[in-house]
Design an enzyme around this catalytic site. Structure first.
Site, PDB file in Angstrom:
ATOM      1  N   ASN A 233      -4.889   4.407  -4.246  1.00  0.00           N
ATOM      2  CA  ASN A 233      -4.433   3.476  -3.206  1.00  0.00           C
ATOM      3  C   ASN A 233      -2.925   3.561  -3.002  1.00  0.00           C
ATOM      4  O   ASN A 233      -2.434   3.452  -1.876  1.00  0.00           O
ATOM      5  CB  ASN A 233      -4.859   2.051  -3.544  1.00  0.00           C
ATOM      6  CG  ASN A 233      -6.260   1.756  -3.025  1.00  0.00           C
ATOM      7  OD1 ASN A 233      -6.905   2.636  -2.440  1.00  0.00           O
ATOM      8  ND2 ASN A 233      -6.744   0.557  -3.237  1.00  0.00           N
TER       9      ASN A 233
ATOM     10  N   CYS B 194      -5.934  -4.759  -0.192  1.00  0.00           N
ATOM     11  CA  CYS B 194      -5.818  -3.744  -1.243  1.00  0.00           C
ATOM     12  C   CYS B 194      -4.440  -3.113  -1.333  1.00  0.00           C
ATOM     13  O   CYS B 194      -3.774  -3.232  -2.359  1.00  0.00           O
ATOM     14  CB  CYS B 194      -6.871  -2.667  -1.023  1.00  0.00           C
ATOM     15  SG  CYS B 194      -8.521  -3.310  -1.311  1.00  0.00           S
TER      16      CYS B 194
HETATM   17  C1  UDX Z   1      -8.235   0.630   1.284  1.00  0.00           C
HETATM   18  C2  UDX Z   1      -8.662   2.014   0.776  1.00  0.00           C
HETATM   19  O1  UDX Z   1      -8.737   2.917   1.881  1.00  0.00           O
HETATM   20  C3  UDX Z   1      -9.990   1.948   0.039  1.00  0.00           C
HETATM   21  O2  UDX Z   1     -10.315   3.205  -0.495  1.00  0.00           O
HETATM   22  C4  UDX Z   1      -9.881   0.906  -1.074  1.00  0.00           C
HETATM   23  O3  UDX Z   1     -11.120   0.738  -1.724  1.00  0.00           O
HETATM   24  C5  UDX Z   1      -9.419  -0.435  -0.528  1.00  0.00           C
HETATM   25  O4  UDX Z   1      -8.181  -0.266   0.176  1.00  0.00           O
HETATM   26  P1  UDX Z   1      -8.909  -0.984   3.324  1.00  0.00           P
HETATM   27  O5  UDX Z   1      -7.813  -1.872   2.817  1.00  0.00           O
HETATM   28  O6  UDX Z   1     -10.236  -1.563   3.640  1.00  0.00           O
HETATM   29  O7  UDX Z   1      -9.183   0.201   2.241  1.00  0.00           O
HETATM   30  O8  UDX Z   1      -8.412  -0.286   4.678  1.00  0.00           O
HETATM   31  P2  UDX Z   1      -7.736   1.098   5.115  1.00  0.00           P
HETATM   32  O9  UDX Z   1      -8.548   1.669   6.197  1.00  0.00           O
HETATM   33  O10 UDX Z   1      -7.450   1.967   3.965  1.00  0.00           O
HETATM   34  O11 UDX Z   1      -6.375   0.572   5.766  1.00  0.00           O
HETATM   35  C6  UDX Z   1      -5.415  -0.181   5.026  1.00  0.00           C
HETATM   36  C7  UDX Z   1      -4.222  -0.522   5.871  1.00  0.00           C
HETATM   37  O12 UDX Z   1      -3.467   0.646   6.157  1.00  0.00           O
HETATM   38  C8  UDX Z   1      -4.544  -1.137   7.230  1.00  0.00           C
HETATM   39  O13 UDX Z   1      -3.638  -2.197   7.475  1.00  0.00           O
HETATM   40  C9  UDX Z   1      -4.333  -0.013   8.230  1.00  0.00           C
HETATM   41  O14 UDX Z   1      -3.969  -0.462   9.498  1.00  0.00           O
HETATM   42  C10 UDX Z   1      -3.195   0.749   7.553  1.00  0.00           C
HETATM   43  N1  UDX Z   1      -3.145   2.178   7.929  1.00  0.00           N
HETATM   44  C11 UDX Z   1      -4.156   3.008   7.548  1.00  0.00           C
HETATM   45  C12 UDX Z   1      -2.060   2.664   8.637  1.00  0.00           C
HETATM   46  O15 UDX Z   1      -1.131   1.923   8.985  1.00  0.00           O
HETATM   47  N2  UDX Z   1      -2.018   3.994   8.933  1.00  0.00           N
HETATM   48  C13 UDX Z   1      -3.002   4.862   8.569  1.00  0.00           C
HETATM   49  O16 UDX Z   1      -2.878   6.058   8.870  1.00  0.00           O
HETATM   50  C14 UDX Z   1      -4.114   4.356   7.865  1.00  0.00           C
END
Ligand code: UDX
Length: 437
Positions: free
Chosen positions: A209, A261
């Protein structure tokens, strides 16, 4: 197999439903009686695509049931998963009180001669497995059990497909008997399985993460350089992402990462590394970049609108990411509240998150108007801000959006629109890390 999952939050409930879907018999335990009652009545407390069907189908097939009794769950299961919250403390370290309490409760119901695998699925600091094992032994000397770490990598919004088709399953175990049982649990998923020691499995979750957060902060820092130089971060991300060693995923520039997370896990990993005497300074910079994204974005609003006080602003999106109703630690919500604090009049629309944002008192409905549709939100607005990248925002009728707005100004916090198309409608368009942004 007979499985029990303690904690019916995102991880516990979705894991329970997916384990049942592949044929296991699953008991989901939760100490919140209201939640258990709701689940027993077929009501799903969270929005997660595909989850409701999965739960209903498996309850009907008698492979999935809900209870508030740990005794009931542990008595009837070979493998007991712990999936309770591990929230952050003020200093960023992880609060393990729920895990400790569950370990004591499990110890209280383990019967002599009845071996159980106790699996930690919650995200925990390295060495927690040792503590769980010590605690169970301390409270029940004769208990026969092994403690395994099996971190969960599901993403909200696509939790069901992530669980049904995981990239990998990590099993941290010091016992062959426990490893064999865990392999049996995951056999139907046909996913690559990595067996490690317990400490390594626990570390994998925080390291993964934190790395993904680092990728996001990296591209956001590159976006700032793009803005200063006239380059386009989307093209840069495509260019570096085509290198298979880097990959395009998680290189989307925007308002930064939020949710339950990444912010918590980066903080926790910083705290863990400090406690272990090996401070991870790089992650402090990851956090700093992430925290600066909203400041930069609001500065951009001020550049165009000058004074934000009394400006009528429309915000599309409140959830921390699309396809979820989760508004916890949402950058969109923080943005709305900061705009309100500056005296702006905000009208927000979100397809799923508005209700929870109010229910959980994350926004004040006396200060933020909630609109029933994206078009209602933009009525009379002096600027439209896209804060969360729900797909429906891209497919709006922009002639109509422009007609309803007071001034045709769009700030795209997630680089969702094609600049030429949107400017073609007559909008002044600002994005993150893009020319004229
Ligand atoms: C994350 C991990 O991906 C997952 O493997 C773990 O179990 C829990 O944490 P999640 O928090 O559900 O999952 O969402 P994720 O899709 O990973 O996005 C997290 C944050 O990052 C969001 O706020 C999203 O908008 C942001 N993000 C994601 C970006 O700003 N840019 C990106 O390229 C990808």
């Amino acid at each position: 197999m007979d499985l029990c999952i303690i904690g019916s939050g995102y991880v516990g409930l979705v894991s329970g439903a997916c384990f049942a879907e592949v044929g296991h018999h699953v008991i989901c335990v939760d100490n919140d009686q209201r939640k258990v009652d709701a689940l027993q009545a077929g009501k799903i407390p969270i929005y997660e695509p595909g989850l409701e069907d999965l739960v209903h189908r498996n309850v009907a097939a008698k492979r999935l049931r809900f209870t508030n009794s740990i005794q009931d769950g542990v008595d009837h299961s070979q493998v007991v998963f712990i999936a309770v919250p591990t929230p952050p403390q003020v200093d960023g370290s992880v609060d393990l009180t729920y895990i400790e309490r569950v370990a004591r409760e499990i110890a209280g119901v383990l019967k002599p001669g009845e071996y159980r695998v106790i699996v930690d699925k919650s995200t925990v600091p390295v060495k927690t497995g040792e503590k769980v094992a010590d605690t169970i032994k301390r409270y029940n000397k004769g208990a026969e059990f092994d403690v395994v770490s099996n971190p969960e990598f599901l993403r909200e919004g696509c939790a069901v497909p992530d669980l049904m088709n995981p990239d990998r399953v990590v099993i941290g175990s010091a016992s062959q008997k426990a490893t064999d049982l865990m392999k049996q649990v995951y056999e139907p998923f046909r996913a690559p399985i990595l067996v490690t020691d317990v400490n390594s499995a626990e570390l994998i979750k925080h390291a993964a993460n934190s790395f993904l957060s680092l990728k996001i902060s990296y591209i956001n820092a590159v976006a700032a350089i793009c803005e200063a130089s006239g380059a386009d971060v989307e093209m840069v991300a495509d260019g570096i992402g085509m290198d298979k060693r880097i990959g395009r995923n998680f290189l989307n520039a925007g308002l930064g990462y939020g949710g339950s997370c990444f912010p918590k896990d980066v903080k926790a990993f910083i705290a863990i590394s400090k406690q272990l005497g090996t401070p991870f300074k790089l992650l402090e910079e990851v956090e700093r970049i992430n925290d600066s994204m909203l400041d930069r974005f609001i500065a951009k609003l001020r550049d165009s609108l000058w004074v934000l006080k009394d400006k009528k602003l429309a915000v599309w999106g409140l959830t921390f990411k699309p396809d979820t109703d989760d508004v916890r630690n949402s950058v969109a919500i923080e943005l709305v509240n900061r705009l309100v604090a500056e005296g702006a009049h905000v009208t927000a629309y979100d397809p799923k998150g508005a209700e929870k944002a109010v229910e959980w008192k994350l926004i004040d409905p006396d200060k933020v108007k909630l609109a029933p549709t994206p078009l209602d939100a933009v009525e009379g607005a002096e600027a439209l801000i896209l804060a969360t990248e729900w797909k429906e925002f891209v497919n709006q009728d922009f002639e109509e959006v422009k007609k309803r707005m007071h001034t045709p100004l769009i700030f795209d916090g997630r680089n969702q629109f094609d600049p030429e198309t949107i400017r073609g409608f007559g909008f002044t368009y600002h994005a993150v890390g893009r020319p004229n942004g």
